[in-house]
Design a protein around this motif. Structure first.
Motif, PDB file in Angstrom:
ATOM      1  N   GLU A 341       0.815  -1.219   0.000  1.00 26.42           N
ATOM      2  CA  GLU A 341       0.000   0.000   0.000  1.00 26.42           C
ATOM      3  C   GLU A 341       0.849   1.270   0.000  1.00 26.42           C
ATOM      4  N   GLY A 342       2.197   1.100   0.099  1.00 32.16           N
ATOM      5  CA  GLY A 342       3.082   2.260   0.010  1.00 32.16           C
ATOM      6  C   GLY A 342       3.629   2.760   1.330  1.00 32.16           C
ATOM      7  N   LEU A 343       3.517   1.963   2.399  1.00 35.07           N
ATOM      8  CA  LEU A 343       4.046   2.363   3.701  1.00 35.07           C
ATOM      9  C   LEU A 343       5.048   1.316   4.186  1.00 35.07           C
ATOM     10  N   ILE A 344       6.251   1.777   4.532  1.00 38.09           N
ATOM     11  CA  ILE A 344       7.282   0.875   5.048  1.00 38.09           C
ATOM     12  C   ILE A 344       7.406   1.107   6.551  1.00 38.09           C
ATOM     13  N   ILE A 345       7.102   0.065   7.331  1.00 36.94           N
ATOM     14  CA  ILE A 345       7.288   0.109   8.775  1.00 36.94           C
ATOM     15  C   ILE A 345       7.917  -1.209   9.230  1.00 36.94           C
ATOM     16  N   LEU A 346       8.203  -1.315  10.519  1.00 35.20           N
ATOM     17  CA  LEU A 346       8.978  -2.421  11.060  1.00 35.20           C
ATOM     18  C   LEU A 346       8.165  -3.210  12.083  1.00 35.20           C
ATOM     19  N   ASN A 347       8.764  -4.298  12.523  1.00 30.55           N
ATOM     20  CA  ASN A 347       8.262  -5.009  13.693  1.00 30.55           C
ATOM     21  C   ASN A 347       9.284  -4.871  14.812  1.00 30.55           C
ATOM     22  N   ALA A 348       8.877  -5.206  16.027  1.00 32.13           N
ATOM     23  CA  ALA A 348       9.775  -5.297  17.175  1.00 32.13           C
ATOM     24  C   ALA A 348       9.338  -6.538  17.936  1.00 32.13           C
ATOM     25  N   GLY A 349       9.889  -7.686  17.563  1.00 33.70           N
ATOM     26  CA  GLY A 349       9.345  -8.946  18.024  1.00 33.70           C
ATOM     27  C   GLY A 349       8.218  -9.355  17.099  1.00 33.70           C
ATOM     28  N   ASP A 350       7.572 -10.466  17.418  1.00 30.23           N
ATOM     29  CA  ASP A 350       6.603 -11.040  16.483  1.00 30.23           C
ATOM     30  C   ASP A 350       5.278 -10.302  16.449  1.00 30.23           C
ATOM     31  N   LYS A 351       4.881  -9.645  17.544  1.00 29.63           N
ATOM     32  CA  LYS A 351       3.539  -9.088  17.611  1.00 29.63           C
ATOM     33  C   LYS A 351       3.506  -7.594  17.937  1.00 29.63           C
ATOM     34  N   VAL A 352       4.582  -6.895  17.628  1.00 27.12           N
ATOM     35  CA  VAL A 352       4.625  -5.446  17.835  1.00 27.12           C
ATOM     36  C   VAL A 352       5.028  -4.758  16.539  1.00 27.12           C
ATOM     37  N   ILE A 353       4.191  -3.855  16.073  1.00 35.64           N
ATOM     38  CA  ILE A 353       4.508  -3.002  14.926  1.00 35.64           C
ATOM     39  C   ILE A 353       5.290  -1.811  15.452  1.00 35.64           C
ATOM     40  N   ARG A 354       6.418  -1.531  14.813  1.00 41.39           N
ATOM     41  CA  ARG A 354       7.301  -0.459  15.300  1.00 41.39           C
ATOM     42  C   ARG A 354       7.341   0.686  14.287  1.00 41.39           C
ATOM     43  N   LEU A 355       7.122   1.897  14.785  1.00 46.00           N
ATOM     44  CA  LEU A 355       7.206   3.099  13.956  1.00 46.00           C
ATOM     45  C   LEU A 355       8.422   3.907  14.383  1.00 46.00           C
ATOM     46  N   LEU A 356       9.289   4.198  13.423  1.00 39.38           N
ATOM     47  CA  LEU A 356      10.455   5.062  13.636  1.00 39.38           C
ATOM     48  C   LEU A 356      10.500   6.083  12.513  1.00 39.38           C
ATOM     49  N   PRO A 357       9.524   6.986  12.464  1.00 42.43           N
ATOM     50  CA  PRO A 357       9.497   7.951  11.364  1.00 42.43           C
ATOM     51  C   PRO A 357      10.652   8.931  11.461  1.00 42.43           C
ATOM     52  N   PRO A 358      11.024   9.561  10.350  1.00 43.39           N
ATOM     53  CA  PRO A 358      12.011  10.634  10.448  1.00 43.39           C
ATOM     54  C   PRO A 358      11.535  11.701  11.423  1.00 43.39           C
ATOM     55  N   LEU A 359      12.447  12.290  12.149  1.00 44.96           N
ATOM     56  CA  LEU A 359      12.069  13.356  13.075  1.00 44.96           C
ATOM     57  C   LEU A 359      11.554  14.579  12.319  1.00 44.96           C
ATOM     58  N   THR A 360      11.805  14.598  11.024  1.00 42.18           N
ATOM     59  CA  THR A 360      11.377  15.700  10.161  1.00 42.18           C
ATOM     60  C   THR A 360      10.031  15.435   9.493  1.00 42.18           C
ATOM     61  N   ALA A 361       9.420  14.287   9.773  1.00 39.41           N
ATOM     62  CA  ALA A 361       8.142  13.952   9.134  1.00 39.41           C
ATOM     63  C   ALA A 361       7.101  15.040   9.415  1.00 39.41           C
ATOM     64  N   SER A 362       6.273  15.324   8.436  1.00 38.03           N
ATOM     65  CA  SER A 362       5.229  16.339   8.584  1.00 38.03           C
ATOM     66  C   SER A 362       3.973  15.716   9.183  1.00 38.03           C
ATOM     67  N   THR A 363       3.069  16.565   9.680  1.00 37.33           N
ATOM     68  CA  THR A 363       1.806  16.041  10.202  1.00 37.33           C
ATOM     69  C   THR A 363       0.995  15.384   9.087  1.00 37.33           C
ATOM     70  N   ALA A 364       1.110  15.884   7.875  1.00 37.60           N
ATOM     71  CA  ALA A 364       0.400  15.261   6.749  1.00 37.60           C
ATOM     72  C   ALA A 364       0.936  13.856   6.499  1.00 37.60           C
ATOM     73  N   GLU A 365       2.247  13.690   6.614  1.00 34.92           N
ATOM     74  CA  GLU A 365       2.837  12.362   6.442  1.00 34.92           C
ATOM     75  C   GLU A 365       2.454  11.434   7.590  1.00 34.92           C
ATOM     76  N   ILE A 366       2.382  11.969   8.799  1.00 33.73           N
ATOM     77  CA  ILE A 366       1.909  11.183   9.944  1.00 33.73           C
ATOM     78  C   ILE A 366       0.473  10.740   9.716  1.00 33.73           C
ATOM     79  N   ASP A 367      -0.382  11.662   9.252  1.00 31.00           N
ATOM     80  CA  ASP A 367      -1.780  11.318   8.964  1.00 31.00           C
ATOM     81  C   ASP A 367      -1.865  10.199   7.929  1.00 31.00           C
ATOM     82  N   ALA A 368      -1.053  10.310   6.886  1.00 29.39           N
ATOM     83  CA  ALA A 368      -1.085   9.296   5.824  1.00 29.39           C
ATOM     84  C   ALA A 368      -0.677   7.932   6.366  1.00 29.39           C
ATOM     85  N   ALA A 369       0.362   7.906   7.192  1.00 30.10           N
ATOM     86  CA  ALA A 369       0.821   6.641   7.762  1.00 30.10           C
ATOM     87  C   ALA A 369      -0.233   6.028   8.673  1.00 30.10           C
TER      88      ALA A 369
END
Length: 385
Positions: A341-369
């Motif tokens: 769908e166009g979003l790259i994110i990570l896991n942290a262990g088998d059942k945790v989705i991990r978000l490490l966005p750039p510190l420069t990410a915009s609120t619009a980019e946060i909304d999209a994610a």
């Protein structure tokens, strides 16, 4: 046929270029990258000021060895010590190397060998840092580990008190256990750990490899809790993508790492420290960090509101722009669907989705994610009913 060892489970994306919060694949597809290279590109991909610093140094020299006084090393070290409110720096090439050096420093400084770390911790993949890591899966197949590490449950003060004796050289912890599932340290536990270390003559060492360099809204995560560690380690975000690590220590440890005690051929490489300087100058700025905290509050609010009705979401936790979404399902299929769908994110262990966005990410980019995560989790939960 690949001639690389199959060490990594590769994604289906082949990067072609990247800028800011976005990455483009060789197929021309655009992805919103909320991994930041696993917490490395804190200023986003290819920031202009870092790129210019690297290019300037490229035109001077790339390597000369640490037998020379290198002004850029001194400047980067001064920025790090000011940001951490500490005194001295040793540069390495990676977080694992920084932790390896910290382990050596603790043993040499105290004359003791036992080091306490925590279950579900992650400190690296060299032999000492693998042994320090409190996850058995990291050690499988490598035979007997170093016997001088003791592992206790995280945030369990009574367990720590039982393990901490006069023969302990150091207690080493992550303020937020990253690879272990985004578990934030309890303030009382952290402060009592520092107090106990002083009581028993053990060094208090904090692994800031993933949490440092602005990731949590302060230069280093330990500063949220008013802690005063003896040693911290840093790496990932330090040069926004160039390989570098650092051990940062107190004045009392200066002579422990004197000439001949440790070394690294490429540690503090001129190109890496050239990249570190504008990275640190940008991120350690008070206004920049205030914006990180604002974005963090916004991200957590949006996640909690948008995911509130999705039953498979168990918890949303973290600090700053280091976020874990615990779910009651395994993550790989969900993360693959989100990449489609166009979003790259990570896991942290088998059942945790991990978000490490750039510190420069915009609120619009946060909304999209957030909307893509909501859509992905909803569709997955419906499909598996």
């Amino acid at each position: 046929m690949s001639h690389l060892f199959p060490t990594y489970s590769k994604w289906e994306i082949q990067p072609e270029s990247a800028k800011g919060s976005y990455l483009w694949g060789t197929d021309g597809k655009k992805y919103l990258d909320f991994t930041s290279g696993i917490g490395v590109c804190n200023l986003g991909h290819c920031p202009d000021n870092v790129k210019e610093a690297i290019q300037d140094q490229l035109n001077k020299f790339w390597h000369v060895s640490n037998m020379f006084e290198i002004k850029a090393q001194e400047k980067a070290a001064a920025l790090l010590t000011a940001g951490a409110e500490m005194d001295y720096v040793f540069f390495s090439n990676s977080g694992a190397e920084a932790n390896e050096a910290a382990i050596k420093l603790a043993r040499k400084a105290t004359g003791k060998t036992k080091i306490i770390t925590f279950k579900n911790s992650f400190h690296g993949r060299t032999f000492a840092t693998m042994a320090a890591t409190g996850q058995d899966k990291i050690k499988t197949g490598f035979g007997p580990m170093l016997e001088t590490f003791v592992y206790v449950p995280y945030n369990d003060l009574e367990a720590l008190k039982s393990a901490l004796q006069d023969d302990v050289a150091a207690v080493m912890l992550e303020v937020i256990q990253g690879e272990g599932g985004i578990h934030v340290g309890d303030e009382t536990f952290l402060k009592e750990t520092e107090k106990l270390c002083k009581e028993y003559g053990a060094l208090f060492m904090i692994d800031e490899i993933q949490t440092g360099i602005g990731r949590t809204g302060k230069p280093f995560a330990f500063q949220h809790f008013g802690l005063k560690p003896d040693v911290i380690t840093s790496a990932k975000g330090l040069a926004n993508g160039l390989p570098i690590g650092a051990v940062i220590g107190k004045e009392s440890l200066k002579d422990v790492f004197g000439p001949g005690s440790h070394g690294s051929t490429f540690g503090g490489n001129p190109l890496a420290v050239a990249a570190a300087i504008p990275t640190l100058e940008t991120i350690f700025d008070e206004k920049f960090l205030a914006e990180v905290n604002e974005k963090s509050a916004y991200l957590f609010t949006q996640l909690k509101q948008q995911l509130a009705d999705i039953d498979m979401v168990i918890d949303i936790r973290g600090l700053g722009l280091m976020v874990g979404i615990e779910i009651n399902a395994s993550t790989p299929a969900i993360l693959k669907k989100l990449r489609e769908e166009g979003l790259i994110i990570l896991n942290a262990g088998d059942k945790v989705i991990r978000l490490l966005p750039p510190l420069t990410a915009s609120t619009a980019e946060i909304d999209a994610a957030v909307q893509l995560i909501k859509k992905g989790l909803y569709e997955y939960s419906v499909a598996t009913v």
